[in-house]
Scaffold this motif. Structure first.
Motif, PDB file in Angstrom:
ATOM      1  N   GLU A 179      22.697 -26.302 -14.408  1.00 21.81           N
ATOM      2  CA  GLU A 179      21.791 -26.218 -13.259  1.00 21.81           C
ATOM      3  C   GLU A 179      20.441 -25.125 -13.768  1.00 21.81           C
ATOM      4  O   GLU A 179      19.343 -25.513 -13.199  1.00 21.81           O
TER       5      GLU A 179
ATOM      6  N   ARG B  94      24.629 -18.192  -1.909  1.00 21.70           N
ATOM      7  CA  ARG B  94      25.347 -19.021  -3.013  1.00 21.70           C
ATOM      8  C   ARG B  94      26.803 -19.458  -2.563  1.00 21.70           C
ATOM      9  O   ARG B  94      27.436 -20.365  -2.677  1.00 21.70           O
TER      10      ARG B  94
ATOM     11  N   TRP C 276      23.233 -18.413 -11.903  1.00 19.66           N
ATOM     12  CA  TRP C 276      23.126 -18.776 -10.524  1.00 19.66           C
ATOM     13  C   TRP C 276      21.799 -18.111  -9.749  1.00 19.66           C
ATOM     14  O   TRP C 276      21.435 -18.612  -8.869  1.00 19.66           O
ATOM     15  N   GLY C 277      21.471 -16.810 -10.509  1.00 15.19           N
ATOM     16  CA  GLY C 277      20.507 -16.175 -10.111  1.00 15.19           C
ATOM     17  C   GLY C 277      20.550 -15.290  -9.077  1.00 15.19           C
ATOM     18  O   GLY C 277      19.738 -14.637  -8.275  1.00 15.19           O
ATOM     19  N   ASP C 278      22.068 -14.843  -8.927  1.00 11.28           N
ATOM     20  CA  ASP C 278      22.354 -13.855  -8.016  1.00 11.28           C
ATOM     21  C   ASP C 278      22.309 -12.629  -8.630  1.00 11.28           C
ATOM     22  O   ASP C 278      21.979 -11.431  -7.861  1.00 11.28           O
ATOM     23  N   ALA C 279      22.291 -12.343  -9.760  1.00 13.19           N
ATOM     24  CA  ALA C 279      22.092 -11.040 -10.489  1.00 13.19           C
ATOM     25  C   ALA C 279      21.168 -11.073 -11.524  1.00 13.19           C
ATOM     26  O   ALA C 279      20.919 -12.301 -12.285  1.00 13.19           O
TER      27      ALA C 279
ATOM     28  N   GLU D 141      26.798 -15.293 -12.576  1.00 12.62           N
ATOM     29  CA  GLU D 141      26.176 -14.432 -11.595  1.00 12.62           C
ATOM     30  C   GLU D 141      24.539 -14.660 -12.024  1.00 12.62           C
ATOM     31  O   GLU D 141      23.533 -14.644 -11.264  1.00 12.62           O
TER      32      GLU D 141
ATOM     33  N   ARG E 211      21.402 -13.277  -1.486  1.00 13.62           N
ATOM     34  CA  ARG E 211      21.551 -14.356  -2.714  1.00 13.62           C
ATOM     35  C   ARG E 211      23.025 -14.524  -2.783  1.00 13.62           C
ATOM     36  O   ARG E 211      23.219 -15.831  -2.911  1.00 13.62           O
TER      37      ARG E 211
END
Lengths: 457, 126
Positions: free
Chosen positions: B19, A447, B89-92, B86, A443
């Motif tokens: 977003e 990104r 953003w959906g990274d974590a 994060e 992910r």
């Protein structure tokens, strides 16, 4: 962390005190009182309850200090992870969670037996009552219905006041006092059971993000300890002055005390009080354990299936697992009559977690001396060590005593549970963590690529 | 959880939030499951200046992000700018950062849980 002085739904001292008191005041406590009377003379039972309360003040100080450093619902998990190896912290936390299943199962069993006694039914009907209760609790949790706010305060107030009033009437109207325990009793066992009567008061630390003043949680725990000390001292004495060994060996000694002094009305009143204690236990237990399992699964340390939410944002699998395991356990208890062993196991697990909390205080004092602490354990590291040693010993004694007998079965069961959890943490969790880390890396890479592309345009 | 205290700017964090709101509003599962959820959330980065935002969810629908802390919050989320970004953003995932103490919250655990549920619906398509 409480920079913000206002929250739309902040928890007050009264609300936090009610939560702390309600979580500790389980139906299982009445069986704890009955067992305690095997070791201390009835009219002196208050001494054991108060002594337990004094020792528990040390536990309250440990939890207050930890809560002051990290005021979070993830407290016990986070505190331990900061003070020791994360794998060990996970093993201890998951093993400790067994206590919640045990308490829910025991409370369901006690109410089932109490209802069967009150309405003149047999064991099979009692099991049906247990099943209905647990299915109802599971259903309500799946619907996202929980006791909160004012209603929680009312339930706890009714439980405490009714217990005190029935206790005072029972003391005032008591007949001949039953004989003192044989062999002169055992002050240490009485103390362990005295401490047991306060266990779970510290679960209120999971609400510490709902307060705007950090002092509220430590004060709420203090209020709860005082309320529990007074109410349970009175009822323990009442039980000691009214029930002989036969009555104390039943699964509903509190009903017998009320019936003996107030007749059928008293019996029904105490049945209602017992049911209300279970409302608090089920409410707190189901929410705490299911949300904890969800969070640990989201962390990537329990199977992902546990993160499945229904359309009411309730983690379905943990709630059903808890309901089913509590039902199975309570049926086993009903069939074997082994509720005394449940008291021993719950007491041992709680003593273990108290010893661990003291150890964590000790470690964090060394590792993070500069951290801001809104509450400090009096006596510092030596006191933390003393509390750890004391509760470590009490955990060992609790796990090797069932009723009046020495019995290693609770210890064997707890060690077996601990070993299974350890195997899971050592063998399976690394696989889950690896998958989680790979997905996270993917992910982040995606990104980063998209940010680079946007910057280059 | 950021290891080297990486920072993002207030503008980047705001973009991430905007977003996120857009994604939340087009996720049918998030809107259905959180239909009864109304929550005013204050989001504050504690390592950069002027990075405070108000995010309002009203009956499951995310309202446009406001800059600054507006009104009395139901939930406050604080952390390093990168850790917060994060999450949006959906990274974590929020719970993981929360359990490790990387982000701190004030408010009801139920609201924290629903905020995490929203992220799960948006990014994991549960």
């Amino acid at each position: 962390m409480s920079d913000q002085k206002t929250l739309s739904r902040a928890l007050s001292l009264g609300g936090a005190s009610a939560i702390s008191t309600g979580l500790a005041f389980a139906a299982l406590n009445f069986l704890g009182m009955a067992q305690m009377l095997d070791y201390i003379n009835g009219p002196l039972a208050w001494l054991a309850v108060l002594a337990g309360g004094l020792v528990v003040l040390g536990v309250r100080a440990c939890f207050s200090e930890l809560d002051g450093i990290y005021p979070t619902a993830a407290g016990i998990r986070l505190w331990m992870a900061r003070a020791m190896n994360d794998r060990l912290a996970l093993v201890i936390t998951l093993t400790y969670m067994t206590a919640i299943v045990l308490v829910i199962a025991a409370d369901a069993f006690i109410i089932g037996e109490a209802m069967a006694y009150a309405f003149g039914n047999g064991t099979i009907i009692a099991v049906v009552y247990v099943a209905v209760l647990l299915v109802l609790a599971t259903f309500l949790n799946l619907r996202g219905i929980k006791l909160a706010g004012t209603l929680e305060k009312i339930v706890t107030t009714v439980v405490v006041l009714a217990t005190v009033i029935i206790g005072i009437i029972a003391i005032a109207k008591h007949g001949p006092t039953p004989p003192a325990p044989l062999h002169g009793g055992s002050p240490l066992q009485a103390l362990i059971l005295g401490i047991f009567l306060y266990t779970a008061f510290e679960w209120v630390t999971t609400n510490s993000e709902e307060v705007v003043k950090p002092k509220i949680i430590p004060r709420a725990m203090l209020v709860a300890i005082v309320v529990l000390a007074i109410s349970q001292s009175i009822f323990a004495v009442a039980m000691g002055m009214n029930l002989g060994p036969d009555g104390r060996e039943s699964a509903y000694p509190q009903l017998l005390v009320a019936e003996q002094t107030m007749g059928h009305v008293g019996l029904l009143l105490m049945l209602a009080v017992t049911a209300l204690t279970a409302v608090n236990t089920f409410n707190g237990g189901f929410v705490t354990l299911s949300r904890f399992m969800y969070a640990v699964a989201r962390e990537g340390k329990l199977p992902r299936a546990l993160t499945t939410l229904n359309d009411r944002a309730v983690p379905v699998v943990p709630v059903i697992l808890l309901g089913v395991s509590s039902l199975v356990l309570s049926i086993v208890v009903a069939v074997t009559g082994a509720w005394v062993m449940i008291v021993s196991m719950c007491a041992a697990l709680e003593m273990m977690i108290y010893a661990t909390a003291a150890f964590v205080v000790f470690r964090l004092r060394r590792q993070q001396p500069e951290s801001e602490r809104s509450f400090k354990l009096f006596g510092g590291q030596p006191m933390a060590i003393a509390i750890m040693v004391l509760f470590g010993l009490l955990a060992l004694i609790s796990s090797t005593t069932v009723g009046k007998d020495t019995n290693v079965i609770p210890l064997v069961i707890l060690v077996a549970v601990g070993l299974m959890v350890t195997l899971y943490v050592l063998l399976y969790v690394p696989k889950l963590e690896k998958r989680e880390a790979e997905e996270l890396a993917a992910r982040r890479a995606a990104r980063a690529a998209s940010r680079n592309a946007a910057n280059n345009q | 959880m950021s290891q080297e205290q990486e920072k993002v700017s207030a503008e980047e964090l705001e973009t991430a939030l905007r977003e996120y709101v857009d994604r939340a509003n087009v996720s049918p599962r998030a809107r259905k499951t959180l239909l009864s959820w109304t929550c005013r959330i204050h989001i504050q980065a504690n390592d950069i200046e002027d990075a405070a935002f108000t995010y309002v969810v009203e009956k499951g629908e995310s309202q446009p992000i406001s800059v600054g802390l507006i009104g009395v919050p139901d939930l406050i989320v604080r952390g390093q700018s990168f850790d917060l970004a994060e999450i949006f953003w959906g990274d974590a995932n929020p719970v993981s950062n929360y359990m490790q103490g990387a982000i701190k919250t004030q408010g009801r655990a139920e609201d924290v849980m629903r905020l995490d549920a929203m992220a799960m619906f948006i990014f994991l398509n549960q």
